[in-house]
Scaffold this motif. Structure first.
Motif, PDB file in Angstrom:
ATOM      1  N   TYR A 105       2.496  -5.693  -6.119  1.00  0.00           N
ATOM      2  CA  TYR A 105       1.710  -5.421  -4.636  1.00  0.00           C
ATOM      3  C   TYR A 105       0.137  -5.630  -4.860  1.00  0.00           C
ATOM      4  N   ASP A 106      -0.567  -6.026  -3.699  1.00  0.00           N
ATOM      5  CA  ASP A 106      -1.797  -5.950  -3.732  1.00  0.00           C
ATOM      6  C   ASP A 106      -1.676  -4.360  -3.094  1.00  0.00           C
ATOM      7  N   GLU A 107      -2.527  -3.256  -3.238  1.00  0.00           N
ATOM      8  CA  GLU A 107      -2.455  -2.170  -2.770  1.00  0.00           C
ATOM      9  C   GLU A 107      -3.784  -1.567  -2.685  1.00  0.00           C
ATOM     10  N   PHE A 108      -4.062  -0.824  -1.579  1.00  0.00           N
ATOM     11  CA  PHE A 108      -5.171  -0.006  -1.256  1.00  0.00           C
ATOM     12  C   PHE A 108      -5.017   1.311  -1.284  1.00  0.00           C
ATOM     13  N   CYS A 109      -5.537   2.210  -1.830  1.00  0.00           N
ATOM     14  CA  CYS A 109      -5.220   3.544  -1.912  1.00  0.00           C
ATOM     15  C   CYS A 109      -6.596   4.380  -1.459  1.00  0.00           C
ATOM     16  N   ILE A 110      -6.225   5.780  -0.929  1.00  0.00           N
ATOM     17  CA  ILE A 110      -7.390   6.577  -0.668  1.00  0.00           C
ATOM     18  C   ILE A 110      -6.778   8.065  -1.275  1.00  0.00           C
ATOM     19  N   LEU A 111      -7.418   8.393  -2.296  1.00  0.00           N
ATOM     20  CA  LEU A 111      -7.018   9.654  -2.842  1.00  0.00           C
ATOM     21  C   LEU A 111      -7.368  10.916  -1.783  1.00  0.00           C
ATOM     22  N   LEU A 112      -6.222  11.792  -1.637  1.00  0.00           N
ATOM     23  CA  LEU A 112      -6.415  12.727  -0.744  1.00  0.00           C
ATOM     24  C   LEU A 112      -6.672  13.906  -1.750  1.00  0.00           C
TER      25      LEU A 112
END
Length: 135
Positions: free
Chosen positions: A64-71
C-alpha cells in the motif's frame, strides 16, 4: 455509500482489539504483538487505529501507500539501503508502496493509518467487467 462521518478514536484499541503476533512483516527480534481497529475499509482505501509492541520487524514489498500519524511510542524505520529515521508521538510519515526495510519498535507504538489500496491486475479486471454489466 453511506453519507456519514466516522470518528477515529485512539482508545478503540483498548476497547475493541485483541493483540496477536505481528504479521505485517517477518519478526527479526523480540515478540511484537499488534492490534488494530479498522474504521473504514473500502475497495481502494482503508483507515483506522493500529498498535504494535516492542520488537524488530522486517517488511518486504509493502502493498500500500500508507499515511501514518503516531499517537504514542517510538520507532526507528530503516529503508533497505537507506538511512534510519526515528519517529515519535505526533510525527507523521508516509510508507510508499513497495517499501522494504525494518521497523525497530523501541516503545509500543499506536498510530492512525490511512492506506490507498492497489488492486491486483485480476482485481482491476473484475472491476472493469462489473462496470460493463447491466445493473
Amino acid at each position: 455509500m453511506q453519507n456519514r462521518l466516522l470518528r477515529m478514536e485512539r482508545e478503540a484499541i483498548d476497547r475493541d482489539a485483541t493483540p496477536k503476533p505481528a504479521v505485517f512483516g517477518t519478526i527479526v527480534a523480540g515478540a511484537p504483538d499488534e492490534a488494530y481497529v479498522p474504521v473504514f475499509d473500502a475497495a481502494r482505501f482503508a483507515c483506522g487505529v493500529w498498535q504494535c509492541t516492542e520488537g524488530v520487524v522486517a517488511m518486504k514489498d509493502w502493498p500500500y501507500d500508507e499515511f501514518c500519524i503516531l499517537l504514542s511510542g517510538r520507532v526507528v524505520i530503516t529503508p533497505q539501503g537507506g538511512t534510519a529515521q526515528e519517529y515519535a508521538q505526533g510525527d507523521a510519515f508516509v510508507i510508499p508502496k513497495g517499501f522494504t526495510g525494518t521497523w525497530d519498535i523501541k516503545q509500543t507504538i499506536r498510530k492512525y493509518y490511512a492506506v490507498q489500496k492497489h488492486p491486483s491486475a485480476l482485481g482491476r479486471l473484475k472491476s472493469m467487467v462489473r462496470g460493463l454489466l447491466p445493473v
